[in-house]
Design a protein around this motif. Structure first.
Motif, short mmCIF file in Angstrom:
data_model
loop_
_atom_site.label_atom_id
_atom_site.label_comp_id
_atom_site.label_asym_id
_atom_site.label_seq_id
_atom_site.Cartn_x
_atom_site.Cartn_y
_atom_site.Cartn_z
N ILE A 15 0.84 -1.20 0.00
CA ILE A 15 0.00 0.00 0.00
C ILE A 15 0.88 1.25 0.00
O ILE A 15 0.58 2.23 -0.67
CB ILE A 15 -0.98 -0.02 1.19
N ASP A 18 1.83 1.96 -3.43
CA ASP A 18 0.77 2.72 -4.11
C ASP A 18 0.92 4.21 -3.81
O ASP A 18 0.76 5.05 -4.69
CB ASP A 18 -0.62 2.29 -3.63
N HIS A 57 -7.83 2.22 -4.69
CA HIS A 57 -6.98 2.44 -3.51
C HIS A 57 -7.80 3.05 -2.37
O HIS A 57 -7.72 2.59 -1.23
CB HIS A 57 -5.80 3.36 -3.88
N LEU A 60 -10.13 0.42 -0.90
CA LEU A 60 -9.40 -0.51 -0.03
C LEU A 60 -9.16 0.11 1.35
O LEU A 60 -9.42 -0.53 2.37
CB LEU A 60 -8.07 -0.90 -0.66
N HIS A 138 -5.23 -6.23 -0.53
CA HIS A 138 -4.47 -5.37 -1.43
C HIS A 138 -3.65 -6.20 -2.41
O HIS A 138 -3.50 -5.83 -3.56
CB HIS A 138 -3.55 -4.42 -0.68
#
Length: 154
Positions: A15, A18, A57, A60, A138
């Motif tokens: 994450i 990201d 994103h 999530l 994820h």
């Protein structure tokens, strides 16, 4: 401010990657501004990035990360408000330069807040099973191909 690198849980590293891509997105917008790139080219990229990356994103985070801290947590309230604000900016079809400028500034600030503050709190309170669940959801995320128009290099 302490510039010491943050120790990120292995469960949250994907994450955080990201987030790195989001910071790179902001940099590309800044480069486009510096190089005098037409607003419509940058807007097309921003629209693609929103659809290909940020919508999933944000979903999530809202479904698996924020509930660990709870809806009433001040950090979660701030993050949700920033998600709503960014969504409005990405969907804005008028005043494109202004919207892009605000997206670049606010997304950069939002990512740094999540990385430095919210995720630090999450790591402090989350159990290993909670972190593993976040990573599991994820890990299955599909990544879109890269954008073809590299306007930030013009």
């Amino acid at each position: 401010m302490d510039n010491k690198p943050l120790k990120r849980s292995a469960y949250l590293k994907s994450i955080s990657r990201d987030h790195h891509h989001g910071l790179l997105f902001c940099w590309k917008i800044r480069e486009g501004f510096k190089r005098g790139v037409a607003a419509d080219r940058i807007k097309q990229y921003a629209d693609w990035f929103w659809r290909a990356h940020l919508i999933d994103h944000f979903a999530l985070e809202e479904r698996y990360i924020f509930p660990v801290l709870g809806d009433g947590h001040e950090l979660v309230k701030r993050a949700l408000a920033e998600h709503r604000r960014l969504k409005r900016l990405f969907e804005q079809e008028t005043e494109v330069w202004r919207s892009l400028s605000l997206i670049e500034e606010e997304l950069d600030e939002h990512i740094r807040f999540e990385e430095r503050v919210l995720f630090s709190e999450l790591q402090r309170v989350a159990t290993t099973p909670q972190l593993a669940e976040i990573a599991e959801h994820h890990g299955g995320a599909a990544h879109a191909p890269e954008w073809g128009d590299e306007f930030w290099k013009d």
